[in-house]
Write a protein that holds these residues in place. Structure first.
Motif, mmCIF file in Angstrom:
data_model
loop_
_atom_site.group_PDB
_atom_site.id
_atom_site.type_symbol
_atom_site.label_atom_id
_atom_site.label_comp_id
_atom_site.label_asym_id
_atom_site.label_seq_id
_atom_site.Cartn_x
_atom_site.Cartn_y
_atom_site.Cartn_z
ATOM 1 N N SER A 1 -9.504 86.390 85.668
ATOM 2 C CA SER A 1 -8.910 87.353 84.743
ATOM 3 C C SER A 1 -8.305 88.493 85.546
ATOM 4 O O SER A 1 -8.765 88.795 86.652
ATOM 5 N N SER A 2 -7.259 89.119 85.003
ATOM 6 C CA SER A 2 -6.613 90.250 85.678
ATOM 7 C C SER A 2 -6.399 91.378 84.680
ATOM 8 O O SER A 2 -5.839 91.150 83.605
ATOM 9 N N ILE A 3 -6.831 92.586 85.058
ATOM 10 C CA ILE A 3 -6.656 93.765 84.216
ATOM 11 C C ILE A 3 -5.758 94.742 84.965
ATOM 12 O O ILE A 3 -6.159 95.324 85.974
ATOM 13 N N PHE A 4 -4.524 94.911 84.525
ATOM 14 C CA PHE A 4 -3.592 95.878 85.107
ATOM 15 C C PHE A 4 -3.659 97.141 84.256
ATOM 16 O O PHE A 4 -3.360 97.091 83.060
ATOM 17 N N PHE A 5 -4.038 98.281 84.845
ATOM 18 C CA PHE A 5 -4.167 99.479 84.022
ATOM 19 C C PHE A 5 -3.704 100.722 84.775
ATOM 20 O O PHE A 5 -3.745 100.784 86.006
ATOM 21 N N SER A 6 -3.241 101.693 84.017
ATOM 22 C CA SER A 6 -2.725 102.940 84.583
ATOM 23 C C SER A 6 -2.551 103.948 83.455
ATOM 24 O O SER A 6 -2.436 103.570 82.282
ATOM 25 N N ALA A 7 -2.518 105.217 83.834
ATOM 26 C CA ALA A 7 -2.211 106.260 82.850
ATOM 27 C C ALA A 7 -0.716 106.314 82.570
ATOM 28 O O ALA A 7 -0.294 106.925 81.591
ATOM 29 N N THR A 8 0.081 105.676 83.423
ATOM 30 C CA THR A 8 1.536 105.810 83.285
ATOM 31 C C THR A 8 2.245 104.461 83.420
ATOM 32 O O THR A 8 3.181 104.331 84.211
ATOM 33 N N LEU A 9 1.812 103.462 82.677
ATOM 34 C CA LEU A 9 2.640 102.253 82.542
ATOM 35 C C LEU A 9 3.670 102.571 81.462
ATOM 36 O O LEU A 9 3.628 102.065 80.345
ATOM 37 N N HIS A 10 4.585 103.466 81.828
ATOM 38 C CA HIS A 10 5.499 104.028 80.833
ATOM 39 C C HIS A 10 6.869 104.209 81.459
ATOM 40 O O HIS A 10 6.973 104.846 82.514
ATOM 41 N N PRO A 11 7.939 103.618 80.900
ATOM 42 C CA PRO A 11 7.934 102.850 79.652
ATOM 43 C C PRO A 11 7.225 101.500 79.843
ATOM 44 O O PRO A 11 7.416 100.828 80.858
ATOM 45 N N PHE A 12 6.459 101.139 78.843
ATOM 46 C CA PHE A 12 5.561 99.990 78.966
ATOM 47 C C PHE A 12 6.322 98.698 79.218
ATOM 48 O O PHE A 12 5.908 97.858 80.037
ATOM 49 N N SER A 13 7.445 98.495 78.548
ATOM 50 C CA SER A 13 8.191 97.230 78.681
ATOM 51 C C SER A 13 8.646 97.013 80.124
ATOM 52 O O SER A 13 8.663 95.878 80.618
ATOM 53 N N TYR A 14 9.018 98.102 80.811
ATOM 54 C CA TYR A 14 9.464 98.016 82.203
ATOM 55 C C TYR A 14 8.324 97.537 83.099
ATOM 56 O O TYR A 14 8.466 96.579 83.864
ATOM 57 N N TYR A 15 7.158 98.184 83.006
ATOM 58 C CA TYR A 15 6.042 97.824 83.880
ATOM 59 C C TYR A 15 5.440 96.471 83.501
ATOM 60 O O TYR A 15 4.978 95.730 84.381
ATOM 61 N N PHE A 16 5.436 96.153 82.232
ATOM 62 C CA PHE A 16 4.929 94.847 81.805
ATOM 63 C C PHE A 16 5.735 93.734 82.467
ATOM 64 O O PHE A 16 5.181 92.756 82.985
ATOM 65 N N GLN A 17 7.065 93.907 82.490
ATOM 66 C CA GLN A 17 7.929 92.902 83.118
ATOM 67 C C GLN A 17 7.741 92.890 84.640
ATOM 68 O O GLN A 17 7.574 91.826 85.250
ATOM 69 N N GLN A 18 7.751 94.072 85.267
ATOM 70 C CA GLN A 18 7.700 94.166 86.723
ATOM 71 C C GLN A 18 6.373 93.708 87.311
ATOM 72 O O GLN A 18 6.295 93.321 88.474
ATOM 73 N N LEU A 19 5.303 93.738 86.524
ATOM 74 C CA LEU A 19 3.987 93.305 86.987
ATOM 75 C C LEU A 19 3.676 91.858 86.597
ATOM 76 O O LEU A 19 2.547 91.401 86.778
#
Length: 756
Positions: free
Chosen positions: A520-538
């Motif tokens: 399992s992988s948990i990617f977390f941060s206070a600033t995955l913002h804008p979320f769509s950008y970081y969701f794609q890049q990660l």
């Protein structure tokens, strides 16, 4: 009877029989590939009916411990009624100097032979130990035949030697599982959104999924991810890695584990510190002649492992150093050996995501039982680009050639590389290409082959310039094997040099590929913002969970002001007096400790020089480039609530003081951010922009706006760290009032006022 303990045969025999010293003198970086090729070469010569790469497993009782042994033997030969297990070892040593074979290698073959004999009901079986010399590919074999009774005695003896360690591991595991059953959250109540985050993490781990979580400052991300991950261990998940880019966040993870230990958790973790940082010696030379901690390391490491795992639970850098000195073992290798034995590991991203330094002994089965917790995940985008890029300069090859004009083979190979560089420089082709130059790559491969033969020669010290070039070339070839449509071959020409770079535009597929084998992988941060950008890049996909929660703090805790002054490069000289006046005005209106962030060291220094320090009743400190840990701590140590004179700290956006630090209460009154954090325009940023434009996205936002604003969010996030905090946040730049930037604002910043 105790719970069974599963162990690989190689791990078992190395623990019992491995001896000697750490010696990190040159070893061919292509040795693993060469070893595989040589194994396959010998296996191709097997006659019909023989088997290769055979997985064997079996159970053996030693005392009251049931061992589940398993491993993959290189080959099995069948000759009429005779069965022989073969163990193949590639070696850089001259075959003539190998007289009888290593005891650890014989033990590995004997264990495989024992499992096979038991499986097939054989009364006797042979073991063949074959060495193949890397340079000449010559072989030497040793053979021995055993009865099943002899093998039974040998394997029983090996297991008896391992049993004290096995008992320790089983006792620790039993205590851990008991402690997890009643483990409670270490605070009287959850913060707003915290329980939901912990629940989402637990569900993700139990279901073997991936989660991308934007959890604002104050959510308590560390405890909200570690607590449910540890609780999931009670459901059979046996290990976790907490990976991050910053030393300070590793400390926060250690503190969270201390809280859980206070609630009764019995659990072991280790923090890995980089070799150069934790080395006891003045120079990091891992050879027995120079370092007493490397000399005889394997003779002492077992005792050191048993000692620390018996007496310690949260194994920090300080504890590692203490026990390493006690047992005279290398602290870095000690922490690496521990990482395979503990329940949790706290380390930098590169031990998981960078193939150059990743933990090689963590096999796919181990990964399948391991949860990744990726803290401050926004940093992994930039780090991913770095890890999956590589470059070479023509001048570095020229320098090494000048150092060794008499060295024929080496000189010839470098001449071929330089010829490719000159051809590329003369070509009128594009500076950005979608394919690697194959002729250059071929000449580099020949250079590696010749360099490795020369580096492998004993008795000669090779200079730093040559070693660095060799490692750069190895990295370049490694990245060339990852080359895809998300990479570009970039050519940078100048009057006296040429640089070629394999540049990773989008690391998302490679990040996803690395994370995929893990449970399992948990990617977390206070600033995955804008979320769509970081969701794609990660590397996020449709099958992955997404989790966004609002800030747990009240909007009233922030007093946000926007001062629309241009900070664009062309306007800086004109507007700098207005900016420094704005800083002075804010401080004099709301006295206290401040952090002021700038987009670069040069801009920060200009502002510092222009500031009217006489008008400020404060001590002013400034971040220096490449500050060591002691200097960083001293800088942060100035931010105290009981100072006679407040402190104003000048720092760089995206730097060491813009994230991962906690200055609660009156330790920090205000944060001022000068500019919007845009990365400096460069060829690479333009490549990113063009790539995403071609995909129908807003390339400028991907290359400049989103990474820049993330630095702003991180810096602003230093201000409010608890429910009691109140503070001033001032954003100086006229672009903050444009629709694009206003749409990106964090919810808690939207009640801003405009300063005129």
């Amino acid at each position: 009877m105790k719970s069974p303990i599963k162990i690989s045969i190689r791990e078992l025999v190395e623990f019992v029989f491995k001896e000697g010293s750490i010696d990190l003198r040159f070893q061919a970086r292509s040795s693993m590939t060469i070893g595989t090729r040589l194994h396959q070469k010998l296996q191709k010569e097997y006659k019909e009916g023989d088997e290769k790469e055979v997985f064997l497993k079996g159970e053996v009782l030693s005392g009251d411990v049931l061992f589940q042994l398993e491993g993959r033997c290189d080959g099995i030969h069948y000759n009429e009624d005779e069965v022989t297990v073969e163990e193949i070892k590639s070696t850089a040593k001259k075959i003539d100097f190998i007289e009888k074979g290593s005891r650890v290698h014989w033990a590995q073959g004997e264990c495989y032979a024992y499992l096979l004999a038991k499986e097939k009901g054989l009364s006797h079986i042979g073991v063949q130990l074959t060495y193949i010399e890397v340079e000449t590919e010559e072989t030497k074999s040793f053979q021995q035949t055993y009865t099943i009774e002899e093998l039974d005695r040998i394997v029983t003896g090996i297991l008896e030697a391992y049993t004290p360690f096995a008992n320790l591991l089983l006792t620790n595991e039993e205590n851990k599982m008991k402690s997890i059953e009643g483990l409670a959250f270490p605070y009287p109540a959850y913060r707003k959104g915290q329980k939901n985050l912990a629940g989402a993490v637990y569900k993700t781990v139990i279901e073997s999924k991936s989660l991308y979580a934007n959890a604002p400052t104050g959510t308590g991300k560390t405890i909200s991810t570690l607590f449910p991950t540890v609780k999931a261990m009670g459901e059979g998940r046996s290990k976790w890695f907490y990976v991050t880019a910053k030393t300070i966040t590793r400390t926060v993870a250690e503190e969270a584990l201390l809280l859980l230990e206070g609630e009764g958790l019995s659990h072991r973790s280790v923090t890995i510190t980089a070799r150069d940082k934790i080395c006891f010696k003045e120079e990091t030379i891992c050879q027995k002649e120079y370092c007493e901690f490397a000399n005889g390391y394997y003779d002492r490491i077992n005792g050191a492992l048993i000692d620390i795992l018996t007496n310690e639970s949260i194994i920090t850098r300080t504890i590692i150093e203490s026990y390493a000195k006690k047992h005279t073992v290398c602290p870095f290798e000690y922490s690496i050996d521990l990482s395979y034995l503990v329940d949790g590991v706290i380390c930098d991203y590169n031990y998981i995501f960078d193939s150059r330094v990743s933990l090689k002994r963590l096999n796919d089965e181990g990964k399948n039982d391991t949860t990744l917790l990726i803290d401050e995940a926004h940093n992994l985008v930039g780090r991913g680009r770095e890890m999956y890029s590589a470059s070479l300069k023509k001048s570095d090859f020229s320098l090494v050639q000048k150092l060794y004009p008499e060295h024929g083979g080496l000189n010839t190979s470098i001449t071929a590389v330089l010829k490719s560089f000159r051809r590329i420089k003369k070509e009128d082709g594009k500076a950005i290409r979608s394919e690697i130059d194959e002729e250059l790559l071929d000449s580099i491969m020949i250079f590696i082959e010749i360099a490795e033969k020369n580096l492998g020669e004993g008795g000669r010290e090779w200079p730093e310039e040559f070693m660095q070039l060799y490692f750069d070339v190895i990295s370049f070839v490694r990245i060339s094997n990852l080359f895809s449509e998300e990479h570009r071959f970039v050519i940078s020409r100048s009057s006296d040099d040429l640089e070629v770079k394999i540049f990773c535009i989008d690391p998302s597929k490679l990040i996803k590929q690395v994370a995929k084998p893990y449970h399992s992988s948990i990617f977390f941060s206070a600033t995955l913002h804008p979320f769509s950008y970081y969701f794609q890049q990660l590397g996020g996909g449709e099958e992955d969970y997404r989790f966004l929660i609002p800030s747990p703090f009240q909007h009233e805790q922030w007093q946000v002001g926007i001062h629309p002054i241009s900070t664009r490069f062309k306007d800086r000289e004109r507007t700098l007096p207005y900016i420094t006046h704005s800083i002075e005005e804010t401080f004099n209106g709301y006295k206290g400790n401040y952090l002021i962030f700038f987009s670069s060291y040069a801009y920060m220094q200009e502002a510092y020089d222009k500031l009217n320090k006489a008008s400020l009743d404060a001590d002013i400190i400034i971040q220096a480039p490449n500050m060591i840990e002691g200097e960083r701590e001293a800088f942060l140590g100035e931010f105290q609530s009981d100072r006679e004179r407040p402190v104003i700290g000048f720092a760089v956006l995206g730097g060491i003081f813009s994230e991962g630090i906690d200055l609660k209460g009156d330790r920090l009154k205000g944060v001022i951010v000068v500019g919007v954090g845009l990365p400096q325009p460069s060829l690479e940023q333009e490549i990113i922009k063009d790539h995403f434009n071609a995909l129908g996205m807003n390339g400028f936002d991907f290359a400049y706006v989103y990474p820049g604003m993330n630095k702003v969010f991180q810096s602003g996030g230093r201000l409010i760290r608890s429910e009691e905090d109140r503070g001033i946040l001032k954003l100086i730049d006229d672009r903050y009032l444009t629709p694009k930037y206003r749409s990106l604002f964090l919810e808690e910043w939207k009640g801003y006022r405009v300063i005129t």
